[in-house]
Design an enzyme around this catalytic site. Structure first.
Site, PDB file in Angstrom:
ATOM      1  N   ARG A   1      30.652 162.892  58.951  1.00  0.00           N
ATOM      2  CA  ARG A   1      30.138 163.237  57.631  1.00  0.00           C
ATOM      3  C   ARG A   1      29.091 164.324  57.854  1.00  0.00           C
ATOM      4  O   ARG A   1      29.417 165.493  57.797  1.00  0.00           O
ATOM      5  CB  ARG A   1      29.575 161.991  56.929  1.00  0.00           C
ATOM      6  CG  ARG A   1      29.218 162.224  55.475  1.00  0.00           C
ATOM      7  CD  ARG A   1      28.735 160.956  54.781  1.00  0.00           C
ATOM      8  NE  ARG A   1      27.525 160.422  55.398  1.00  0.00           N
ATOM      9  CZ  ARG A   1      26.898 159.327  54.988  1.00  0.00           C
ATOM     10  NH1 ARG A   1      27.363 158.632  53.960  1.00  0.00           N
ATOM     11  NH2 ARG A   1      25.804 158.902  55.594  1.00  0.00           N
TER      12      ARG A   1
ATOM     13  N   LYS B   1      16.306 155.476  49.194  1.00  0.00           N
ATOM     14  CA  LYS B   1      17.085 156.380  48.324  1.00  0.00           C
ATOM     15  C   LYS B   1      17.654 155.618  47.129  1.00  0.00           C
ATOM     16  O   LYS B   1      17.692 154.380  47.135  1.00  0.00           O
ATOM     17  CB  LYS B   1      18.192 157.025  49.139  1.00  0.00           C
ATOM     18  CG  LYS B   1      19.205 156.025  49.695  1.00  0.00           C
ATOM     19  CD  LYS B   1      20.075 156.647  50.775  1.00  0.00           C
ATOM     20  CE  LYS B   1      21.034 155.617  51.324  1.00  0.00           C
ATOM     21  NZ  LYS B   1      21.786 156.119  52.487  1.00  0.00           N
TER      22      LYS B   1
ATOM     23  N   TYR C   1      38.207 142.046  24.119  1.00  0.00           N
ATOM     24  CA  TYR C   1      39.031 143.253  23.956  1.00  0.00           C
ATOM     25  C   TYR C   1      40.357 143.085  24.685  1.00  0.00           C
ATOM     26  O   TYR C   1      40.389 142.646  25.843  1.00  0.00           O
ATOM     27  CB  TYR C   1      38.317 144.472  24.537  1.00  0.00           C
ATOM     28  CG  TYR C   1      37.212 145.010  23.655  1.00  0.00           C
ATOM     29  CD1 TYR C   1      37.499 145.479  22.369  1.00  0.00           C
ATOM     30  CD2 TYR C   1      35.911 145.066  24.108  1.00  0.00           C
ATOM     31  CE1 TYR C   1      36.490 145.984  21.562  1.00  0.00           C
ATOM     32  CE2 TYR C   1      34.900 145.570  23.318  1.00  0.00           C
ATOM     33  CZ  TYR C   1      35.188 146.028  22.038  1.00  0.00           C
ATOM     34  OH  TYR C   1      34.196 146.522  21.250  1.00  0.00           O
TER      35      TYR C   1
ATOM     36  N   MET D   1      30.647 146.311  26.730  1.00  0.00           N
ATOM     37  CA  MET D   1      29.480 147.132  27.060  1.00  0.00           C
ATOM     38  C   MET D   1      28.183 146.326  27.053  1.00  0.00           C
ATOM     39  O   MET D   1      27.315 146.503  27.918  1.00  0.00           O
ATOM     40  CB  MET D   1      29.373 148.304  26.079  1.00  0.00           C
ATOM     41  CG  MET D   1      28.320 149.326  26.475  1.00  0.00           C
ATOM     42  SD  MET D   1      28.130 150.647  25.283  1.00  0.00           S
ATOM     43  CE  MET D   1      29.663 151.530  25.475  1.00  0.00           C
TER      44      MET D   1
HETATM   45  C1  LIG Z   1      21.594 155.053  53.474  1.00  0.00           C
HETATM   46  C2  LIG Z   1      21.298 155.384  54.866  1.00  0.00           C
HETATM   47  C3  LIG Z   1      20.747 154.421  55.728  1.00  0.00           C
HETATM   48  C4  LIG Z   1      20.564 152.977  55.345  1.00  0.00           C
HETATM   49  O1  LIG Z   1      21.799 152.304  55.424  1.00  0.00           O
HETATM   50  P1  LIG Z   1      21.906 150.735  55.141  1.00  0.00           P
HETATM   51  O2  LIG Z   1      23.331 150.420  55.416  1.00  0.00           O
HETATM   52  O3  LIG Z   1      21.566 150.551  53.693  1.00  0.00           O
HETATM   53  O4  LIG Z   1      20.946 150.064  56.038  1.00  0.00           O
HETATM   54  C5  LIG Z   1      20.384 154.827  57.002  1.00  0.00           C
HETATM   55  N1  LIG Z   1      20.570 156.113  57.402  1.00  0.00           N
HETATM   56  C6  LIG Z   1      21.110 157.051  56.622  1.00  0.00           C
HETATM   57  C7  LIG Z   1      21.296 158.433  57.126  1.00  0.00           C
HETATM   58  C8  LIG Z   1      21.509 156.722  55.328  1.00  0.00           C
HETATM   59  O5  LIG Z   1      22.053 157.653  54.545  1.00  0.00           O
END
Ligand SMILES: *Cc1c(COP(=O)(O)O)cnc(C)c1O
Length: 365
Positions: free
Chosen positions: A130, A35, A255, A303
């Site tokens: 969650r 992701k 800055y 930046m």
């Molecule tokens: C992001 C995620 C993972 C991976 O987690 P890491 O800590 O990066 O290994 C696994 N399962 C779910 C449901 C996630 O959202």
């Protein structure tokens, strides 16, 4: 020579990390989590290299469709499932697998008319609060989906840890126990462990592990470092020196003039800033590495540019400046700026040039 910040992505290190995770969980298949643009490393390039993973996990359907459009045929799991029944035809057409974590998704899936059934990963909330069905809802959802012609049997059963990076708290073991007790006797492969679960909680390995961060060569543990787990940093984030100048004792830099030279010194100005995803919280003190030596940032990160105090060191315009990578762990930078490595990696912007090195050679036949 380009003076743009660069993210060098070492694909051999990525494969090494996959092997390390396999060695840590030798009886588990790997659902590699890609992701957020593969945690900032580049979705397709990473996916193409991870031929050995059994499946890929993404958060959203557009990430999955990018993988399919890029020619990836491996199983892809939508870790948050579908949000509305009207996404289901796309799920089927693109051969995606769905996490089901809410009774409304169970209803929608059972009620849908699909061209072919889908793989379901039924998710239980074992304590993170969650996503996930509560333990008392789990069995009913399981049975409803067992009877649905829309669902390939057996399903996979999963849960997610809230604090697996913390070894001293009991909540992970409690989550494991609650999950295992609830799924006892149900058919289906089990999937619990994120990176921290994979590395630190072997009792959570199950049939599938689900690592993200560790694949990219970063420790998921509190105060952890990649080398503790024999992982290799995949990303080297660097830029170059675009000016070297002298400042006098008492001169204020950057800055807001938040840093005052305590003595006459020399500064290197580096072509990187928060516009590239380098954190502004690194202002005043965060280290960078030039020719193997550490130097502190002085004044505010702006930046496009950042100043570092090089004193009398022999630093020239064009010299490479490492912001994080194998010799300057992103875990350490994250501690310095009071965030987590995940956020730093994901925040790299499209202004940064990506270079992929050490790709697995095509085997000549
Ligand atoms: C992001 C995620 C993972 C991976 O987690 P890491 O800590 O990066 O290994 C696994 N399962 C779910 C449901 C996630 O959202």
């Amino acid at each position: 020579m380009s003076r743009r910040p660069q993210a060098r992505i070492d694909l051999a290190a990525l494969l090494h990390n996959l092997q390390q995770l396999r060695a840590a969980a030798p009886n588990s298949k790997v659902l590699a989590v890609l992701k957020a643009n593969a945690y900032g490393h580049g979705l397709l390039n990473v996916a193409e290299q991870l031929k050995d993973a059994s499946a890929f996990g993404v958060a959203r359907i557009d990430e999955a469709l990018m993988l399919r459009a890029g020619g990836i045929v491996k199983p892809i799991v939508l870790l948050e499932g579908f949000f509305h029944a009207d996404e289901l035809p796309q799920v089927v057409a693109s051969n995606l697998q769905v996490v089901v974590h809410h009774p409304s998704q169970v209803e929608a899936l059972v009620a849908a008319e699909l061209d072919s059934p889908v793989h379901v990963w039924l998710k239980m909330d074992s304590g993170m609060h969650r996503l996930g069905l509560l333990p008392e809802q789990f069995l009913q959802a399981y049975q409803q989906l067992c009877q649905s012609p829309n669902v390939i049997q057996p399903m996979r059963l999963m849960t997610h840890f809230a604090s697996a990076d913390e070894l001293a708290v009991d909540s992970t073991q409690q989550q494991i126990d609650l999950f295992m007790n609830t799924v006892a006797g149900l058919a289906g492969e089990l999937c619990l462990a994120n990176s921290a679960g994979t590395l630190a909680w072997p009792q959570s390995h199950g049939h599938w592990i689900r690592p993200g961060l560790a694949l990219y060569g970063v420790s998921p543990m509190e105060q952890g470092r990649a080398e503790h787990h024999q992982l290799k940093a995949v990303m080297s984030f660097s830029s170059s020196v675009i000016a070297v100048r002298e400042v006098k004792k008492g001169d204020k830099v950057g800055y807001g003039g938040t840093w005052t030279a305590p003595a006459d010194t020399r500064l290197a100005v580096v072509a990187v800033g928060y516009g590239d995803g380098y954190p502004r919280a690194a202002s005043n003190g965060c280290p960078v590495l030039i020719k193997g030596e550490r130097y502190p940032i002085v004044g505010r990160v702006s930046m496009d540019m950042t100043s570092v105090d090089i004193g009398k060191a022999d630093v020239q315009i064009g010299d490479e400046v490492l912001l994080w990578g194998a010799d300057l762990p992103v875990e350490e930078i994250a501690e310095h700026v009071q965030t987590i490595p995940y956020e730093l990696l994901c925040n790299i912007t499209s202004r940064v040039e990506f270079r992929y090195i050490n790709a697995e050679q095509q085997k000549a036949d």
